[in-house]
Design a protein around this motif. Structure first.
Motif, PDB file in Angstrom:
ATOM      1  N   ARG A   1       0.985  -1.522  -0.119  1.00 11.75           N
ATOM      2  CA  ARG A   1      -0.280  -0.163   0.331  1.00 11.75           C
ATOM      3  C   ARG A   1       1.018   1.052  -0.066  1.00 11.75           C
ATOM      4  N   PRO A   2       0.606   2.038  -0.972  1.00 13.62           N
ATOM      5  CA  PRO A   2       1.555   3.386  -0.794  1.00 13.62           C
ATOM      6  C   PRO A   2       0.978   4.228  -0.101  1.00 13.62           C
ATOM      7  N   GLU A   3       1.513   5.121   0.899  1.00 10.91           N
ATOM      8  CA  GLU A   3       0.901   5.803   2.748  1.00 10.91           C
ATOM      9  C   GLU A   3       0.063   6.217   1.618  1.00 10.91           C
ATOM     10  N   TYR A   4       0.570   7.032   0.373  1.00  8.57           N
ATOM     11  CA  TYR A   4      -0.297   7.616  -0.184  1.00  8.57           C
ATOM     12  C   TYR A   4      -2.112   8.075  -0.645  1.00  8.57           C
ATOM     13  N   ILE A   5      -2.465   6.663  -1.210  1.00  7.13           N
ATOM     14  CA  ILE A   5      -3.753   6.189  -1.553  1.00  7.13           C
ATOM     15  C   ILE A   5      -4.942   6.422  -0.433  1.00  7.13           C
ATOM     16  N   TYR A   6      -4.810   5.782   0.764  1.00  6.39           N
ATOM     17  CA  TYR A   6      -6.034   6.665   2.218  1.00  6.39           C
ATOM     18  C   TYR A   6      -6.227   7.550   2.283  1.00  6.39           C
ATOM     19  N   PRO A   7      -5.014   8.276   2.522  1.00  6.82           N
ATOM     20  CA  PRO A   7      -5.590   9.634   2.552  1.00  6.82           C
ATOM     21  C   PRO A   7      -6.011  10.781   1.350  1.00  6.82           C
ATOM     22  N   ALA A   8      -5.667  10.277  -0.061  1.00  4.32           N
ATOM     23  CA  ALA A   8      -5.967  10.938  -0.999  1.00  4.32           C
ATOM     24  C   ALA A   8      -7.511  10.215  -0.807  1.00  4.32           C
ATOM     25  N   ALA A   9      -8.196   9.462  -1.318  1.00  7.02           N
ATOM     26  CA  ALA A   9      -9.024   8.898  -1.169  1.00  7.02           C
ATOM     27  C   ALA A   9      -9.780   8.920  -0.439  1.00  7.02           C
ATOM     28  N   LEU A  10      -9.200   9.229   1.105  1.00  8.18           N
ATOM     29  CA  LEU A  10     -10.512   9.796   2.295  1.00  8.18           C
ATOM     30  C   LEU A  10     -10.434  11.239   2.546  1.00  8.18           C
ATOM     31  N   ILE A  11      -9.771  12.074   1.345  1.00  5.63           N
ATOM     32  CA  ILE A  11     -10.263  13.438   1.643  1.00  5.63           C
ATOM     33  C   ILE A  11     -11.327  13.326  -0.196  1.00  5.63           C
ATOM     34  N   ILE A  12     -10.579  12.891  -0.933  1.00  2.00           N
ATOM     35  CA  ILE A  12     -11.756  12.457  -2.037  1.00  2.00           C
ATOM     36  C   ILE A  12     -12.827  12.701  -1.652  1.00  2.00           C
ATOM     37  N   GLY A  13     -12.884  11.851  -0.992  1.00  2.00           N
ATOM     38  CA  GLY A  13     -14.004  11.068  -0.953  1.00  2.00           C
ATOM     39  C   GLY A  13     -15.034  12.119   0.028  1.00  2.00           C
ATOM     40  N   ALA A  14     -14.308  11.935   1.145  1.00  2.00           N
ATOM     41  CA  ALA A  14     -15.378  13.808   2.011  1.00  2.00           C
ATOM     42  C   ALA A  14     -15.558  15.179   1.936  1.00  2.00           C
ATOM     43  N   VAL A  15     -14.697  15.517   0.319  1.00  2.00           N
ATOM     44  CA  VAL A  15     -15.288  16.552  -0.007  1.00  2.00           C
ATOM     45  C   VAL A  15     -15.923  16.728  -1.129  1.00  2.00           C
ATOM     46  N   SER A  16     -15.890  15.093  -1.711  1.00  2.00           N
ATOM     47  CA  SER A  16     -17.263  14.878  -2.559  1.00  2.00           C
ATOM     48  C   SER A  16     -18.760  14.760  -1.456  1.00  2.00           C
ATOM     49  N   ILE A  17     -18.463  14.138  -0.453  1.00  2.00           N
ATOM     50  CA  ILE A  17     -19.654  13.961   0.180  1.00  2.00           C
ATOM     51  C   ILE A  17     -20.151  15.313   0.597  1.00  2.00           C
ATOM     52  N   VAL A  18     -18.889  16.410   1.190  1.00  2.00           N
ATOM     53  CA  VAL A  18     -19.982  17.453   2.076  1.00  2.00           C
ATOM     54  C   VAL A  18     -20.011  18.505   1.146  1.00  2.00           C
ATOM     55  N   LEU A  19     -20.022  18.850  -0.691  1.00  2.00           N
ATOM     56  CA  LEU A  19     -20.593  18.774  -1.890  1.00  2.00           C
ATOM     57  C   LEU A  19     -21.862  18.585  -1.916  1.00  2.00           C
ATOM     58  N   LEU A  20     -21.788  17.145  -2.264  1.00  2.00           N
ATOM     59  CA  LEU A  20     -22.893  16.389  -2.688  1.00  2.00           C
ATOM     60  C   LEU A  20     -24.046  17.059  -1.076  1.00  2.00           C
ATOM     61  N   ALA A  21     -23.749  17.058   0.146  1.00  2.00           N
ATOM     62  CA  ALA A  21     -24.802  17.226   1.346  1.00  2.00           C
ATOM     63  C   ALA A  21     -25.641  18.759   0.817  1.00  2.00           C
ATOM     64  N   PHE A  22     -24.261  19.836   0.407  1.00  2.00           N
ATOM     65  CA  PHE A  22     -24.332  21.480   0.455  1.00  2.00           C
ATOM     66  C   PHE A  22     -25.112  21.598  -0.625  1.00  2.00           C
ATOM     67  N   THR A  23     -25.759  20.555  -2.090  1.00  2.00           N
ATOM     68  CA  THR A  23     -25.736  21.079  -3.415  1.00  2.00           C
ATOM     69  C   THR A  23     -27.653  20.155  -3.378  1.00  2.00           C
ATOM     70  N   LEU A  24     -27.363  18.807  -2.017  1.00  2.00           N
ATOM     71  CA  LEU A  24     -29.183  18.630  -1.957  1.00  2.00           C
ATOM     72  C   LEU A  24     -29.200  19.615  -1.387  1.00  2.00           C
ATOM     73  N   LEU A  25     -29.094  20.098   0.593  1.00  2.00           N
ATOM     74  CA  LEU A  25     -29.395  20.756   0.888  1.00  2.00           C
ATOM     75  C   LEU A  25     -30.151  21.766   0.385  1.00  2.00           C
ATOM     76  N   GLN A  26     -29.646  22.704  -1.077  1.00  2.00           N
ATOM     77  CA  GLN A  26     -30.473  23.829  -2.156  1.00  2.00           C
ATOM     78  C   GLN A  26     -31.219  22.922  -2.565  1.00  2.00           C
ATOM     79  N   THR A  27     -32.238  21.984  -3.224  1.00  2.00           N
ATOM     80  CA  THR A  27     -33.039  20.943  -3.324  1.00  2.00           C
ATOM     81  C   THR A  27     -33.893  21.085  -2.581  1.00  2.00           C
ATOM     82  N   GLY A  28     -35.056  20.436  -2.241  1.00  2.00           N
ATOM     83  CA  GLY A  28     -36.360  19.933  -1.500  1.00  2.00           C
ATOM     84  C   GLY A  28     -35.754  19.520  -0.438  1.00  2.00           C
TER      85      GLY A  28
END
Length: 164
Positions: free
Chosen positions: A108-135
């Motif tokens: 396991r390269p040491e950057y894979i998990y942090p990169a996956a978790l950071i990108i996933g967390a950013v994605s979920i936060v952005l998805l939450a913001f976009t969904l909160l603007q809807t119904g």
């Protein structure tokens, strides 16, 4: 004699293909099932990896293609306007691919998990913001009200019966 049958069969098949094309069957299939061109190779890459045919790095495109295939299937069914709110799922596909690779790679390269978790967390936060603007904000409000009533009424009775 065999050549005449083969030519005849070829002509019949060509006629059916032309007829189906003129009836719009291929256009319908192309318009409605094109996300399968992403989803099926993603699933096939997963199957090849778990059959021990492909290397572990093949899980990166497998995760990306599978998530994108599901996303585009949803937008194809319910309208392309959903991409206005679901675009963070594109980042989630990258995170899923990286996470899948990181989970099975022995070295396991040491950057894979942090990169996956950071990108996933950013994605979920952005998805939450976009969904909160809807119904969905109304659904969240109703869930909060139901949870509050449950804490006030339902849990209060259970707490009293135990001598609280």
């Amino acid at each position: 004699m065999k050549n005449e049958r083969a030519i005849g069969l070829f002509i019949v098949i060509a006629g059916f293909i032309i007829l189906l094309g003129k009836l719009g069957v291929f256009g319908f299939i192309g318009r409605n099932f094109w996300p399968l061109l992403l989803l099926l190779p993603g699933i096939a890459l997963y199957a090849l990896f778990y059959a021990r045919v492909s290397p572990s790095w093949s899980l990166m495109p497998a995760g990306i293609l599978t998530v994108y295939g599901v996303l585009f299937s949803i937008t194809n069914i319910w309208g392309a306007g959903l991409m206005r709110n679901l675009w963070p799922v594109l980042l989630l596909g990258i995170a899923a691919g990286l996470l899948g690779y990181g989970m099975v790679e022995r070295r396991r390269p040491e950057y894979i998990y942090p990169a996956a978790l950071i990108i996933g967390a950013v994605s979920i936060v952005l998805l939450a913001f976009t969904l909160l603007q809807t119904g969905i904000i109304y659904v969240l409000a109703v869930l909060l009200i139901i949870g509050g009533f449950w804490l006030l009424v339902g849990r209060g009775r259970a707490g009293r019966s135990k001598g609280w």
